[in-house]
Each structure stands twice: as C-alpha cells, then as structure tokens.
Enzyme design. Sequence first.
Site, short mmCIF file in Angstrom:
data_model
loop_
_atom_site.label_atom_id
_atom_site.label_comp_id
_atom_site.label_asym_id
_atom_site.label_seq_id
_atom_site.Cartn_x
_atom_site.Cartn_y
_atom_site.Cartn_z
N SER A 1 0.85 -1.20 0.00
CA SER A 1 0.00 0.00 0.00
C SER A 1 0.88 1.24 0.00
O SER A 1 2.00 1.20 0.54
CB SER A 1 -0.87 0.03 1.26
OG SER A 1 -1.54 1.27 1.37
N TYR B 1 -1.12 -0.26 10.56
CA TYR B 1 -1.32 -0.76 9.19
C TYR B 1 -0.14 -0.34 8.32
O TYR B 1 0.46 -1.17 7.61
CB TYR B 1 -2.62 -0.19 8.63
CG TYR B 1 -2.94 -0.55 7.20
CD1 TYR B 1 -3.37 -1.83 6.86
CD2 TYR B 1 -2.84 0.40 6.18
CE1 TYR B 1 -3.69 -2.15 5.54
CE2 TYR B 1 -3.15 0.08 4.87
CZ TYR B 1 -3.58 -1.19 4.55
OH TYR B 1 -3.90 -1.50 3.23
N1 LIG Z 1 -8.82 -0.65 -0.99
C1 LIG Z 1 -7.81 0.18 -0.85
O1 LIG Z 1 -7.97 1.42 -0.86
C2 LIG Z 1 -6.40 -0.38 -0.70
C3 LIG Z 1 -5.33 0.53 -0.77
C4 LIG Z 1 -4.03 0.05 -0.65
C5 LIG Z 1 -3.81 -1.29 -0.45
N2 LIG Z 1 -4.88 -2.14 -0.37
C6 LIG Z 1 -4.58 -3.57 -0.16
O2 LIG Z 1 -5.15 -4.30 -1.23
C7 LIG Z 1 -5.34 -5.66 -0.81
C8 LIG Z 1 -6.72 -6.12 -1.23
O3 LIG Z 1 -7.72 -5.40 -0.51
P1 LIG Z 1 -9.06 -4.87 -1.19
O4 LIG Z 1 -8.96 -3.41 -1.30
O5 LIG Z 1 -9.35 -5.68 -2.41
O6 LIG Z 1 -10.13 -5.12 -0.05
P2 LIG Z 1 -11.15 -6.33 0.22
O7 LIG Z 1 -12.03 -6.53 -0.95
O8 LIG Z 1 -11.76 -6.01 1.55
O9 LIG Z 1 -10.17 -7.58 0.33
C9 LIG Z 1 -9.45 -7.95 1.46
C10 LIG Z 1 -9.39 -9.44 1.41
O10 LIG Z 1 -8.47 -9.96 2.38
C11 LIG Z 1 -9.05 -11.14 2.88
N3 LIG Z 1 -8.48 -11.52 4.16
C12 LIG Z 1 -8.25 -10.74 5.22
N4 LIG Z 1 -7.72 -11.44 6.22
C13 LIG Z 1 -7.62 -12.73 5.75
C14 LIG Z 1 -7.17 -13.94 6.32
N5 LIG Z 1 -6.70 -13.98 7.57
N6 LIG Z 1 -7.24 -15.06 5.58
C15 LIG Z 1 -7.72 -15.04 4.32
N7 LIG Z 1 -8.16 -13.92 3.72
C16 LIG Z 1 -8.12 -12.78 4.45
C17 LIG Z 1 -10.51 -10.82 3.00
O11 LIG Z 1 -11.24 -12.00 3.11
P3 LIG Z 1 -12.76 -12.03 3.62
O12 LIG Z 1 -13.53 -11.68 2.40
O13 LIG Z 1 -12.93 -13.41 4.07
O14 LIG Z 1 -12.86 -11.00 4.71
C18 LIG Z 1 -10.75 -10.08 1.69
O15 LIG Z 1 -11.03 -10.97 0.64
C19 LIG Z 1 -5.11 -5.66 0.72
O16 LIG Z 1 -3.82 -6.17 0.97
C20 LIG Z 1 -5.16 -4.19 1.08
O17 LIG Z 1 -4.41 -3.92 2.24
C21 LIG Z 1 -6.17 -1.72 -0.51
#
Ligand SMILES: NC(=O)c1ccc[n+]([C@@H]2O[C@H](COP(=O)([O-])OP(=O)(O)OC[C@H]3O[C@@H](n4cnc5c(N)ncnc54)[C@H](OP(=O)(O)O)[C@@H]3O)[C@@H](O)[C@H]2O)c1
Length: 249
Positions: free
Chosen positions: A141, A154
């Site tokens: 991130s 985080y």
């Molecule tokens: N959205 C943003 O603005 C943003 C910005 C920078 C970086 N990111 C990064 O992008 C990545 C993807 O996130 P996203 O934005 O696509 O959000 P998201 O749709 O909420 O996805 C997060 C995913 O992580 C899974 N997860 C969390 N803990 C877990 C565990 N212990 N075991 C297995 N799965 C787990 C969640 O599973 P469940 O569905 O089961 O909860 C969910 O599918 C993350 O690493 C996040 O930190 C996001």
Amino acid sequence: MSGPRIIAIFGATSAIAEACARAWARRGERLFLAGRRGETLAAMADDLRIRGAAQVAVWSGDLALTNGHPALLAAIEQAMGTPDIALVAWGTLTDATRAEAEPAYAAQEIQTNFAAPAALLLALASRLAARKTGVIACITSVAGERGRQSNFVYGGAKGGLQRFLEGLRHRLHGSGVTVLDIRPGFVRTPMTAHLPRHGPAWATPERVAADILRAIDRRRAVLHTPWFWRWIMLVVTSLPRPLLHRTKL
Ligand SMILES: NC(=O)c1ccc[n+]([C@@H]2O[C@H](COP(=O)([O-])OP(=O)(O)OC[C@H]3O[C@@H](n4cnc5c(N)ncnc54)[C@H](OP(=O)(O)O)[C@@H]3O)[C@@H](O)[C@H]2O)c1
C-alpha cells in the site's frame, strides 16, 4: 511463458484480486484461488470458468495462520503444479484507534498484514526459484511508504512488507524469478466502504487490476496504482519531519 499460465491468488475474494482473476480468466489462464470464504470461492470459480479460465481450483482457510501454508502449497502442487505467477492480495485495514488501545489486536493485524504474507512469500520464493522462472507479486500500500500518525500500525506492517519484498527481490536477482511490490492508493473495495469515497483520487478495482496485469507482464519491480500515486508519495516522503508533524496526515 507460453500456453495457459498457472496463477495462484492468495486472498482471492479481495475485490482487487477478483478483478485480476476476471482479467486473467478472459486470457484463458489456469487459476488457483485461496481465501477464507469457501462458498464465495466456489461461486467465483464457476464465474471464472464461464469467463474463459482454462482451469480453476479453490482452497479455503485462514491465510494469517502460517501453519496452514504447507497444506495450501501442497494443494496447489497437486491441482496444477508450481505457479508461474503468485499474487498475495489479502489484508485488513487496521482500526487505528483500537490498535493503539489494544496491543494484542495490533499484533494480530501485523500478523495478518506482514508476518503471514512474508512467511508465504518465502515458501513461494523457494518453489519458484527451483524452477528458475516466475513472478511473485504482493499488494502492499502507499500507506507503507511513510509512518504517519493516522494509521501507523497498518502502515508499519505494509512498510515492513515493502522492505521484505525489496530484500527478496535482491535475493532472487538472477534466479529468473521477479518480485513485484504493488502499492495501490485509494481503491473502492469493501475494505474502504466505511470511508467517504469522493474525488478523483479514488480508483476502481478494475483499473488497479489492469495496472497489476501489465506490471506482471512487464516484470516490473514496484507499481504505484493508479500512476499518480507515485508523485503524491514523492511529495509525502519528501516532506521535512517538522512540517509533517504539523499535519493530520
Ligand atoms: N482498498 C484500498 O484502498 C487499498 C489501498 C491500498 C492497499 N490495499 C490492499 O489491497 C489488498 C486487497 O484489498 P481490497 O482493497 O481488495 O479489499 P477487500 O475486498 O476487503 O479484500 C481484502 C481481502 O483480504 C481477505 N483476508 C483478510 N484477512 C484474511 C485472512 N486472515 N485469511 C484469508 N483472507 C483474508 C478478505 O477475506 P474475507 O472476504 O474473508 O474478509 C478479503 O477478501 C489488501 O492487501 C489491502 O491492504 C487496498
């Protein structure tokens, strides 16, 4: 790499990961999906087959539990073989107020966002390096680029993961395996659903996924997505400390 590639996605139910999986399915790749929601993964697998994936297999379990990783890696080998591409996508947006009040919660967040991905990346690195080819990609991130008062648990975990990937890339130099550090800015996904999401800085998972696929194909080392975050973060990381400390960033 020719023919359908084997692509393992860890945290496949993430909105960003699902957008990547759909784009890869359109290219006819073989997809292994790992995540903790079995029913959602099964529905995703059906959808991806319809979209053109050559093969889809799923594994469900908690990816923060490193003692489950050997069984997961064995399941991938058995279903498809060693991946050509591994995408580590899972993560949780830490509740900063709770983390400051509850160190045990902070430690659990650091486990999910740094220690567990690092352990899985090590296991993947040795497998891909043995085959002398492949791409290891991990979503960190922009929050990891500078420690700031608003989300340093985080940000600290993601920043640790960035240093780890930097070192792993150096370790794998010349091995045929490349390491991509994906640094998204603000993305409209379930993770950010509770935030006000107006303005041009917010991107869709599909836009970020297109950047990720391109960066993997080009074997890039670091990706800021969308592109303008590279320049925003250049300003944030260059800000002199006394100035930064006067902001609420
Ligand atoms: N959205 C943003 O603005 C943003 C910005 C920078 C970086 N990111 C990064 O992008 C990545 C993807 O996130 P996203 O934005 O696509 O959000 P998201 O749709 O909420 O996805 C997060 C995913 O992580 C899974 N997860 C969390 N803990 C877990 C565990 N212990 N075991 C297995 N799965 C787990 C969640 O599973 P469940 O569905 O089961 O909860 C969910 O599918 C993350 O690493 C996040 O930190 C996001």
